[in-house]
Design a protein around this motif. Structure first.
Motif, mmCIF file in Angstrom:
data_model
loop_
_atom_site.group_PDB
_atom_site.id
_atom_site.type_symbol
_atom_site.label_atom_id
_atom_site.label_comp_id
_atom_site.label_asym_id
_atom_site.label_seq_id
_atom_site.Cartn_x
_atom_site.Cartn_y
_atom_site.Cartn_z
ATOM 1 N N PRO A 177 -0.503 -2.630 -6.388
ATOM 2 C CA PRO A 177 -0.903 -2.063 -5.183
ATOM 3 C C PRO A 177 -2.871 -1.902 -5.586
ATOM 4 C CG PRO A 177 0.191 -0.375 -5.063
ATOM 5 C CD PRO A 177 0.872 -1.682 -5.986
ATOM 6 N N ASN A 178 -4.293 -2.164 -5.375
ATOM 7 C CA ASN A 178 -5.162 -1.251 -6.124
ATOM 8 C C ASN A 178 -5.906 -0.105 -6.040
ATOM 9 O OD1 ASN A 178 -7.318 -1.694 -3.197
ATOM 10 N ND2 ASN A 178 -6.867 -3.935 -4.376
ATOM 11 N N GLY A 179 -5.005 0.668 -5.166
ATOM 12 C CA GLY A 179 -5.566 1.975 -4.408
ATOM 13 C C GLY A 179 -6.682 2.431 -3.956
ATOM 14 N N PHE A 180 -7.339 1.613 -3.099
ATOM 15 C CA PHE A 180 -7.738 1.350 -2.363
ATOM 16 C C PHE A 180 -8.144 0.642 -0.559
ATOM 17 C CE2 PHE A 180 -10.467 1.431 -6.754
ATOM 18 C CZ PHE A 180 -10.709 2.853 -6.516
ATOM 19 N N ALA A 214 0.956 -1.318 -0.204
ATOM 20 C CA ALA A 214 -0.269 0.061 -0.087
ATOM 21 C C ALA A 214 1.265 0.866 0.460
ATOM 22 C CB ALA A 214 -0.867 0.021 1.243
ATOM 23 N N THR A 215 0.305 2.138 -0.563
ATOM 24 C CA THR A 215 0.925 3.576 -1.266
ATOM 25 C C THR A 215 0.835 4.733 -2.167
ATOM 26 O OG1 THR A 215 3.098 4.472 -2.095
ATOM 27 C CG2 THR A 215 1.972 2.584 -2.861
ATOM 28 N N LEU A 216 1.078 5.779 -1.573
ATOM 29 C CA LEU A 216 0.973 7.039 -2.498
ATOM 30 C C LEU A 216 1.197 7.001 -3.725
ATOM 31 C CD1 LEU A 216 1.355 9.145 0.160
ATOM 32 C CD2 LEU A 216 -1.028 7.959 -0.088
ATOM 33 N N ASP A 269 -8.215 1.789 3.136
ATOM 34 C CA ASP A 269 -6.611 1.601 3.526
ATOM 35 C C ASP A 269 -6.400 2.230 1.806
ATOM 36 O OD1 ASP A 269 -4.036 1.510 4.712
ATOM 37 O OD2 ASP A 269 -4.743 -0.154 5.469
ATOM 38 N N PRO A 270 -5.866 3.041 2.091
ATOM 39 C CA PRO A 270 -4.893 2.750 0.206
ATOM 40 C C PRO A 270 -3.228 3.089 0.594
ATOM 41 C CG PRO A 270 -6.321 4.512 0.443
ATOM 42 C CD PRO A 270 -6.539 4.333 1.198
ATOM 43 N N GLY A 271 -3.185 3.093 1.764
ATOM 44 C CA GLY A 271 -1.990 4.006 1.159
ATOM 45 C C GLY A 271 -1.415 4.637 2.358
#
Length: 359
Positions: free
Chosen positions: A200-203, A54-56, A130-132
């Motif tokens: 990661p899926n971004g969500f 998970a990350t920005l 919890d997208p990161g």
């Protein structure tokens, strides 16, 4: 339909306060000497454990950043500070009078990816996501993208490249279950969490468990409990079958586990490539709390040369529990039934209009 689609892709989520999570929430500075990972029973570096990506940081660099591969400290502070505000707001009690959806975020502050998914991701406000919350560091550098091409963008397709395949991805067609996406059908997770490449899926639910034995490296993916088994020191299958997530064969090169995947099914194409696609992944334990993940994409029918990206996994603060894909997939028959009702209504109107015109 955006809301129905995303809810169909949802997961059983726990109502707990959000934590600031993601790779490099507090990354150590680069060590002066190479990190020596613990060893498994066969003498290889121990990659096992629970991890998160998970990350920005997005896979593809925002075009406004051009060839700049690293964020400035000020940019990092702004990005991570904004998420801290989102988390603070998301942890506040929901107004019981805000409606059945549990409140909506201010459209002016809503992330573009959330807006594209139908607002607060199909009715989930920020408290459920919890997208990161940290920019991805690789070797201590806050990266602007996973892709390591000069501009952080995919390379152009070759002029002779075939047109992207028209395989159903689930959007816009309600003719039958097979035309819906793999995620809606609870076959594979939405996004590319399982890969390869693994993204990661971004969500939410960007979590993994790695297990390794003498003969296999197993990757359990939280999203839709996908499990990829990498057979070590084996040969690729030659029977023409294309299993979910492809045919992954691995071997060790020093302290790095190298995984080569071919025979990827068409419904898991990456940017239109599947038939001739070979994905090479490299897993290297570079720190007590870091696993460097690098991936290379090779399809000579689409691109002039191999290309790819990299990021670092961080420890998951917890373990993975069962992912029950939207409680038996009740949404899928509901969507198909709705489409049949609409068709019946349209047919009745057409018939009535034809009868009137013939009089």
């Amino acid at each position: 339909m955006h809301r129905a689609l995303i809810l169909a892709l949802g997961t059983a989520l726990c109502a707990v306060p959000i934590a600031l999570t993601g790779p490099a929430a507090a990354q150590p500075k680069a060590a002066t000497a190479p990190y020596k990972a613990g060893r498994d029973a066969d003498g290889h570096p121990d990659l096992s454990g629970f991890w998160s990506n998970a990350t920005l940081t997005p896979e593809q660099r925002p075009a406004t950043l051009g060839d700049r591969a690293v964020y400035t400290p000020a940019e990092v502070a702004k990005l991570e500070g904004q998420v801290a505000k989102e988390v603070e707001e998301g942890n506040k009690p929901t107004d019981p009078n805000s409606g059945a959806e549990g409140g909506k975020a201010d459209p002016k502050t809503l992330r573009p990816e959330f807006a594209a998914a139908g607002g607060d991701v199909g009715g989930y406000n920020r408290g459920w996501l919890d997208p990161g919350s940290a920019v991805m560091r690789v070797h201590g550098e806050p990266r602007t993208s996973f892709l390591t091409t000069a501009n952080g963008q995919p390379p152009p397709r070759k002029p002779s490249a075939p047109a992207p395949g028209g395989f159903p991805r689930g959007l816009g067609s309600f003719d039958n279950p097979e035309s819906r996406s793999l995620g809606e059908r609870c076959i594979m997770g939405f996004g590319r969490n399982a890969g390869p490449p693994m993204l990661p899926n971004g969500f939410y639910n960007n979590n993994y468990q790695f297990l390794q034995t003498k003969d296999a490296f197993v990757i359990e993916v939280e999203m839709v409990h996908d499990t990829r088994i990498v057979h070590l020191n084996a040969q690729h299958r030659t029977d023409g079958e294309r299993p979910w997530m492809g045919d992954s064969i691995g071997h060790w090169e020093g302290d790095t586990l190298v995984v080569e995947t071919t025979n990827i099914p068409p419904t898991q194409a990456y940017r239109g490539s599947w038939k001739n696609l070979k994905v090479t992944e490299r897993f290297t334990r570079v720190g007590k709390s870091r696993v460097l993940y690098q991936y290379t994409l090779d399809d000579p029918t689409l691109w002039e040369k191999p290309w790819g990206g990299e990021y670092e996994f961080a420890p998951l603060q917890g373990v993975i529990y069962e992912y029950a894909c939207h409680e038996g997939n009740y949404a899928l028959p509901g969507m198909l039934a709705g489409a049949r009702a609409q068709e019946k209504e349209a047919s009745a109107k057409t018939g009535a209009a034809a009868t009137k015109a013939s009089r």
